[in-house]
Design a protein around this motif. Structure first.
Motif, mmCIF file in Angstrom:
data_model
loop_
_atom_site.group_PDB
_atom_site.id
_atom_site.type_symbol
_atom_site.label_atom_id
_atom_site.label_comp_id
_atom_site.label_asym_id
_atom_site.label_seq_id
_atom_site.Cartn_x
_atom_site.Cartn_y
_atom_site.Cartn_z
ATOM 1 N N ARG A 72 -45.754 -1.570 15.046
ATOM 2 C CA ARG A 72 -44.791 -1.282 14.958
ATOM 3 C C ARG A 72 -45.037 -0.272 16.784
ATOM 4 N N LYS A 128 -39.883 -5.605 14.803
ATOM 5 C CA LYS A 128 -40.010 -4.227 15.601
ATOM 6 C C LYS A 128 -37.565 -4.422 16.158
ATOM 7 N N PHE A 303 -39.079 -3.914 9.007
ATOM 8 C CA PHE A 303 -39.822 -4.442 9.904
ATOM 9 C C PHE A 303 -41.105 -5.523 9.344
#
Length: 366
Positions: A72, A128, A303
């Motif tokens: 991420r 993300k 995520f």
């Protein structure tokens, strides 16, 4: 940050390694005679596949122990790097041409296919973005258009190589992720018509693509030209029957099916191992997809969930396209069968992606 689970998904590891082992055996079986004629070494492709598999497995186990939240942090940088590499591929003297496509970059025998890495980079970036802006995705102007716009820019750059197969997998995977994130079906319907028009334009702009469509509808209309691969693939599937001709006993690999160790390896597998062998491989892929979906549903955050869905969506779409081509259900396009087909970048990327999935499984709630 949740505590790391004691073990990753063992079933996913076992299924992956079993598919990989089948792939190595089939690469040797499908390519030995061709490799002997061309390189005077029946193990030419098998040795390289073992090398790619070794690097890929090492990457998978290493990444399995890297916290997935790391991706991420690096998502935007990885995407930018892949865009730069896609530009580099198009520069004469930098990009390498193979099979009529400028898809590789590297020096000598060492080369990578940036479009393959763009698939994972796009999945990571979208995971993300969607996790941080999920509410926006229901808005056509503020969410859907900017997101798909980025995907289509990457697709356009991949098409300049050209590589319709890899580009289609990336777009299909991105659409799956956006849909799961909550995009409205009505928006997709409208864009679907635009996409069909654009897809038709891509086909019309390249005569060889038109031939692929017509040969798909009636391969025997040009049996020595555009319909040759489909016909030879079907000739592989038919004689296999229930039990197959036996490992190493394929007839179509003797110069009839071009480079059978790559996109059409499932045809050789079905010819030698029959319906049972082909069904076993499809069952293993089904198990892999089941474990992936289970991991996505149990991920502790958005995520991780979107990242898992993207990876498993990429595998599913690639399997469906490859099997569809081999069985004559869709027009021919250059897509490898994950973990089975011969390949460097594609195999390494796939194993690395599964490593990410395995790390998510260490945090997932079951």
């Amino acid at each position: 940050m949740p505590a790391t689970r004691s073990t990753p998904d063992i079933i996913l590891i076992g299924t992956t390694l079993l598919l990989l082992s089948i792939g190595i055996v089939m690469v040797y079986s499908a390519s030995a005679d061709w490799a002997l004629v061309k390189f005077n070494d029946p193990f030419f492709f098998a040795k390289r596949q073992l090398l790619f598999a070794g690097v890929g497995v090492a990457a998978m186990f290493f990444i399995m122990n890297v916290n997935y939240m790391t991706w991420r942090t690096w998502a935007k940088i990885l995407l930018i790097i892949c865009f730069v590499l896609l530009i580099g591929v198009l520069i004469p003297g930098v990009g390498m041409v193979r099979g009529g496509a400028r898809s590789w970059i590297g020096v000598g025998a060492f080369s990578i296919q940036p479009s393959e890495f763009m698939k994972l980079a796009m999945i990571t970036f979208l995971a993300k973005y969607l996790a941080e802006h999920q509410k926006k995705i229901t808005s056509f102007k503020k969410g859907l258009i900017p997101t798909l716009g980025l995907v289509m820019i990457a697709f356009a750059m991949i098409m300049l190589q050209p590589d319709l197969g890899t580009g289609s997998v990336m777009v299909g995977t991105s659409i799956v992720m956006i849909f799961v994130a909550g995009a409205r079906i009505s928006h997709f319907v409208g864009l679907g018509f635009v996409g069909l028009v654009g897809f038709a334009g891509l086909i019309i702009s390249a005569p060889y693509r038109i031939k692929r469509i017509t040969s798909f509808l009636d391969p025997w209309s040009d049996e020595l030209g555009s319909g040759f691969q489909i016909i030879q693939s079907l000739y592989s599937l038919g004689p296999g029957g229930l039990m197959g001709l036996g490992l190493g006993q394929s007839r179509q690999k003797f110069g009839y099916l071009p480079e059978p160790q790559t996109d059409f390896i499932f045809a050789i597998l079905s010819e030698e191992l029959g319906f049972i062998g082909g069904a076993l491989v499809l069952l293993l892929f089904s198990i892999l997809l089941w474990r992936g979906v289970r991991i996505a549903l149990g991920a502790p955050d958005l995520f991780g969930s979107f990242l898992a869905i993207g990876i498993i969506g990429m595998v599913a779409i690639q399997v469906m396209i490859n099997i569809g081509v081999v069985t004559g259900l869709i027009p021919v396009t250059g897509i490898t069968l994950p973990l089975i087909s011969y390949g460097g970048s594609s195999l390494t990327l796939m194993l690395a992606s599964i490593g990410v999935l395995l790390n998510i499984s260490r945090y997932a709630k079951h």
